[in-house]
Design a protein around this motif. Structure first.
Motif: not given
Length: 478
Positions: A91-104, A310-319, A324-328
């Motif tokens: 789970p810790t690995i996926w926490l940091i991946v999710a945080a990368f997505f939020i930073s986008i 939430t960011l995906l549902i509100t279309r602030v972010l897209t899939w 495309g986030d290579k860093s994540a």
């Protein structure tokens, strides 16, 4: 130099970057296995060391190196595939991946730039105020931006470049010390502090949590933040003023900076719908990371994915933004491999053997003296590393085990070594992701960078192990 010798030189350098990790890993494997290490543990250590050295030398991209090491453990029978791939379920690995997505979303919506311009408009009449404006911007963005490189390169540095240009301060020339050099040095000094203040502010911090947890020390997001908040704020107050004294800008008054920032804010207009959503998600995440586990039973990872969804549902972010986030995805790959290998080293007795060896060197010292010695050695050893994460992967677990073996209080030892794992990121121009970004701007000369790195490091050690010690005492950690 003619093209042919140049190509030959590059080939030799590439060969060396391949050969060195492999040779050292093989040499380590051929050494006699200590009795305290279980069968298989020494082979895992050899592959782990070769992989970490590969991450430093980088004959291939980071994720490719990690996957090569992972593959080697499976095809040689060192680890079963189910064990070798188990890191991808952490789970810790996926926490940091999710945080990368939020930073986008912070960058995409423009909220990060708007925050920086607000502080410049409020504090920017003097160059010292600009330094504090950068510090506050970094502090606010840090909890949801695990890539401290993205924070520095994507938000902070463009502001520095704009302010310096307006002040007539240009890189690689006589005017670099007019303003740009001070702001660049301050940005680096501030970044290492904010990276240490939140478990989600630097990519290696969740790795610290994982390694500490393997040794029985569970560090939640809230625990980390509360422990870091006092020494962190003190350091953020001290460092910009310290650099203003020891590395002063030639331009002290910057009356044009607030006007320019207000003009850019006017161009941006009122906050947009995506910005408001991002701000709401940001506040919600801080609440969930602080209280979610106690009130709603939500882990930090689940809370992070609430924000992403939430960011995906509100279309602030897209899939496509996420895909495309290579860093994540790169971070997911090599983090998972390192976490798996480190867990096996713990399970097979390698970490215990190493900590016993280190403890023997510090024998006869009180735990306080032994812990200070271990911390200083851990800090100074970063001169040999070009990555916070590689350093954490290679040495954090062993040094924590050694500290615990000397009698150091577990939570204090785990946290201090965790904070140090960010604070040494400004020592050299190659010591962390933000360092080459900011050094490459051309505002700070190499000798100046190393000098500033030593000064800032010394002050951070005093603050985090001095003020921090009193704060940890109040918290009951020792």
């Amino acid at each position: 130099m003619s093209p042919k010798p140049a190509r030959q030189g590059r080939r030799w350098w590439t060969a060396a970057r391949w050969a060195t990790p492999i040779a050292i890993g093989l040499a380590l494997y051929l050494l006699p296995r200590p009795a305290a290490v279980e069968p298989g543990g020494w082979a895992v250590l050899a592959v782990f060391v070769a992989t970490v050295l590969g991450l430093i030398a980088q004959p291939m991209p980071l994720a490719a190196v990690a996957l090569t090491g992972l593959t080697f453990t499976m095809i040689t029978g060192v680890l079963e595939p189910a064990v070798a791939l188990s890191g991808f379920a952490e789970p810790t690995i996926w926490l940091i991946v999710a945080a990368f997505f939020i930073s986008i979303a912070v960058t995409k919506t423009g909220l990060g730039r708007r925050v920086a311009l607000w502080f410049v408009a409020m504090l920017g009449r003097r160059s010292l105020g600009l330094g504090y404006g950068l510090a506050l911007t970094d502090l606010i963005l840090a909890p949801a931006t695990p890539s401290n490189t993205a924070r520095s390169g994507g938000v902070i540095y463009p502001i520095i470049a704009s302010l310096s240009e307006q002040a007539g301060s240009r890189p690689n020339g006589e005017t670099r010390r007019r303003l740009g050099a001070y702001l660049t040095a301050t940005a680096m000094g501030v970044n290492v502090i904010t990276s240490a203040m939140f478990a989600t502010a630097m990519a290696a911090n969740p790795l610290v949590q994982e390694f500490a947890g393997a040794q029985g020390v569970e560090i939640s997001w809230l625990t980390w933040t509360v422990a870091a908040i006092v020494p962190g704020i003190v350091a953020l107050v001290v460092i910009p003023a310290l650099l203003y004294k020891v590395y002063p800008p030639e331009l002290r008054d910057t009356p044009e900076a607030p006007r320019a920032a207000r003009a850019q804010l006017a161009e941006l207009g009122p906050m947009t719908r995506p910005e408001w959503i991002m701000a709401g998600v940001f506040v919600t995440l801080l609440t969930l990371w602080s209280l979610g586990s106690q009130v709603w039973g939500l882990s930090a990872t689940a809370s992070a994915f609430v924000g992403v969804a939430t960011l995906l549902i509100t279309r602030v972010l897209t899939w496509n933004d996420l895909a495309g986030d290579k860093s994540a995805w790169t971070t997911l790959t090599w983090f998972a491999v390192l976490v798996m290998m480190a867990g096996q080293l713990q399970k097979l007795g390698v970490i215990g053997w190493f900590s016993t060896t280190i403890t023997g060197v510090a024998g006869g010292l009180s735990w306080q003296a032994a812990f200070v010695l271990l911390t200083l050695v851990y800090f100074a050893s970063h001169y040999a590393f070009a990555s916070n994460t590689a350093h954490v992967a290679a040495m954090y677990g062993a040094f924590l085990a050694a500290a615990l073996a000397t009698g150091a209080p577990p939570m204090m030892a785990a946290l201090v070594l965790g904070f140090i794992s960010s604070l040494y990121g400004g020592l050299t121009h190659y010591s962390s992701g933000p360092a080459p970004v900011l050094f490459g701007s051309g505002y700070v000369a190499l000798a100046e960078w190393w000098r500033n790195g030593v000064i800032v490091a010394a002050v951070n050690i005093v603050v985090w192990m001095g003020v921090g010690a009193f704060w940890f005492k109040i918290l009951g950690y020792w």
